[in-house]
Design an enzyme around this catalytic site. Sequence first.
Site, PDB file in Angstrom:
ATOM      1  CG  ASP A  94      -1.527   1.295   1.527  1.00 20.01           C
ATOM      2  OD1 ASP A  94      -2.270   1.785   0.674  1.00 20.01           O
ATOM      3  OD2 ASP A  94      -1.243   1.863   2.603  1.00 20.01           O
ATOM      4  CE1 TYR A 260      -5.265   4.482   3.157  1.00 19.82           C
ATOM      5  CE2 TYR A 260      -4.386   2.303   3.638  1.00 19.82           C
ATOM      6  CZ  TYR A 260      -4.217   3.582   3.140  1.00 19.82           C
ATOM      7  OH  TYR A 260      -2.997   3.955   2.636  1.00 19.82           O
ATOM      8  CD  GLU A 482       3.571   5.942   4.499  1.00 22.79           C
ATOM      9  OE1 GLU A 482       3.039   6.613   5.403  1.00 22.79           O
ATOM     10  OE2 GLU A 482       3.553   4.691   4.472  1.00 22.79           O
TER      11      GLU A 482
END
Length: 579
Positions: A94, A260, A482
Amino acid sequence: MWTLLLLLFSPISLAQVPLPQPPFLPPNASAGAIPSSGSVPNSQWSTLLGNLIYFYDAQRSGTLPSTNRVPWRNNSAVNDGHDVNLDLSGGYYDAGDYIKCTFPLSFTVMSICWGATDFGKGYDLANQTPYLDDMLRWSLDWLMKAHSSNNTLFVQIADANLDNAYWGGDQNIPQPRPSYQINATSPGTDAAAGAAAAFAACSNLYSNRIFSNAYSGPATLQNTSYATLLLEHATQLYSFATSAPKTLYQSSVPQAGEAYASSGYGDELAIAALFLSWATNSTDMYQQAQSYWSQYALAGYNGVFNWDTKTPGLPVLFAQIAQANPSFGGNMSTWQTEAERYFDGIVYGGGGGYSTREGGLLYYNGDSDDASLNPALNAAMLLRRYSQIASTQDRKQDYFNFAQSQVDYVLGNNPMSAPYVVGSNPNSPQNPHSALASGGNDISNINTSPAQEAYVLYGAVVGGPDKYDRFFDIRGDWPETEAALDYNAPLLTLAAMHVLNSTADPFFTALGAGSYAARKPAGMPCDAAYDEGCGGPALSEGGKVALGVVLGGAGVVIGGLVGWWGVLCWKREREGYLF
Ligand SMILES: *[C@@H]1O[C@H](CO)[C@@H](O)[C@H](O)[C@H]1NC(C)=O
Ligand SMILES: *[C@@H]1O[C@H](CO)[C@@H](O)[C@H](O)[C@H]1NC(C)=O
Ligand SMILES: *[C@@H]1O[C@H](CO)[C@@H](O)[C@H](O)[C@H]1NC(C)=O
Ligand SMILES: *[C@@H]1O[C@H](CO)[C@@H](O)[C@H](O)[C@H]1NC(C)=O
Ligand SMILES: *[C@@H]1O[C@H](CO)[C@@H](O)[C@H](O)[C@H]1NC(C)=O
Ligand SMILES: *[C@@H]1O[C@H](CO)[C@@H](O)[C@H](O)[C@H]1NC(C)=O
Ligand SMILES: *[C@@H]1O[C@H](CO)[C@@H](O)[C@H](O)[C@H]1NC(C)=O
Ligand SMILES: *[C@@H]1O[C@H](CO)[C@@H](O)[C@H](O)[C@H]1NC(C)=O
């Protein structure tokens, strides 16, 4: 002799658009400081598009194909799914870590397929369509495995908390990696409908369905049997989403909420129905989408378009389909009015919930506090697409220009003189928060061990600067550095648009080496000198942000930064604190 020729000239894989030989590889970042000759297609935009797709190759999980372009990646997590007697290997990691998450992946894929439908000839011109096809199939083939039966969808592989405790390469990824599912008894309306939307959007792309001549049309990767397969999954998932009890998926799979958590499902139902209406030429589906719009009171929303909330994209897609297929009975002017209410607020001001910061970045209160570039890029992507069908000439121009301003900001026209795409220019970030690329395995010292990031994570869009346009380029500072699957998605579409007809280079070719170094703020984001950046509302809001950044100057955790250090935790906590 013939064997050799056959080897040389047979496509790498019969199942998809043949990959170029030799492959496209990102050039050294220094090439991004050399202006192009300004022709169309512009080679700098083509290279940027190529780099942006290449990032996804670096994020691959499972057994890598023989065509793998990323020399420092290895096969990994090949046993995913064994706990449920399935093969759930493959797909993508991810973000900077090693979990695989279906909900944001579905959004990423939907966004890319939508973009490659409208501005797909940009991929063709850049010679990137084979890689687009490769990337989409790597996603969709995995999503098909994750949709293991009509009413079962695997929504996450690996536990986020366990994964967070690991910092290292792809050879020692912690086990076990549990497979989490939704099903008929433990459903998830948002995750099922979100995956349905991705499958339907991509089925449209693989069917070569064009909206209208306001757009360039789809990338050339048509494959009817693949499109049919995708549509079957879309239809089944939509039926699962609508027939099972309506609920947020994290109520069935709490572990998915760690990373999430979804805030609603009306938007996923509506966008899935819309893409399906177009894929199946169904007036009924279009009208179902309109019903969801009313039922879930989606009008009037002023927030972000992202993995969680698709609402701002809906009026755009409603309008595109109303225009493309009047037989559905959609009212183009009604949808234009709603789309323009939202976009006028952004471009002319007065919408509430966001503002344009000093350096020019569109900034949504709360949502932009970490990963600031993603909301702005998503808005730019929607604006640029919608500008093609706006109701007035002024809006066409103003929306276009505003979108351009955000792209320019991201590509270096900002107070840092930093293009926020790794490996694209000498001033690009050097320290993306990526366990894969860092080369380190000392979780207490991720900033300094090793001193220099081991591998260049070419094409990764990083989180972005803080509210005051400052970018520190510190590996542990996940809100700023990130990389993630969904961060790249809107810039793919925007870059494809630019390939189509921009003679001007991406902004960064104007930046000589050292531009960022001259502006880089000293110290750490939370030093006293920067009090407004950390102590202020942006980062302490809600008090729930276990902002896990190890500020490890030589292993010393900087003191006095309550809320800014502790356990390492990535991107997911930033989502959590919004609730
Ligand atoms: C279309 O895709 C299917 C499924 O991946 C593949 O088997 C087939 O070879 C493709 N057809 C063409 C013409 O590329
Ligand atoms: C890129 O080129 C520069 C200057 O030519 C060189 O110093 C640097 O090592 C190169 N970087 C990579 C990753 O090859
Ligand atoms: C892949 O394996 C090689 C050889 O063991 C290693 O040097 C490299 O760091 C690995 N890559 C990652 C991302 O861990
Ligand atoms: C259905 O999903 C729930 C939640 O993930 C899980 O606990 C349960 O075991 C699943 N049911 C089956 C039959 O696999
Ligand atoms: C660039 O291409 C877009 C999409 O095809 C088109 O709408 C726009 O007018 C073009 N711009 C220029 C300057 O040609
Ligand atoms: C799965 O769904 C398809 C159509 O969506 C249907 O034809 C098939 O019977 C379903 N299979 C099961 C086992 O329910
Ligand atoms: C869509 O359906 C309408 C009738 O509902 C028909 O007139 C039209 O030709 C169909 N379009 C396509 C592309 O099949
Ligand atoms: C579309 O909606 C507008 C109001 O937004 C209305 O004035 C117009 O008559 C409608 N058009 C059609 C074809 O129904």
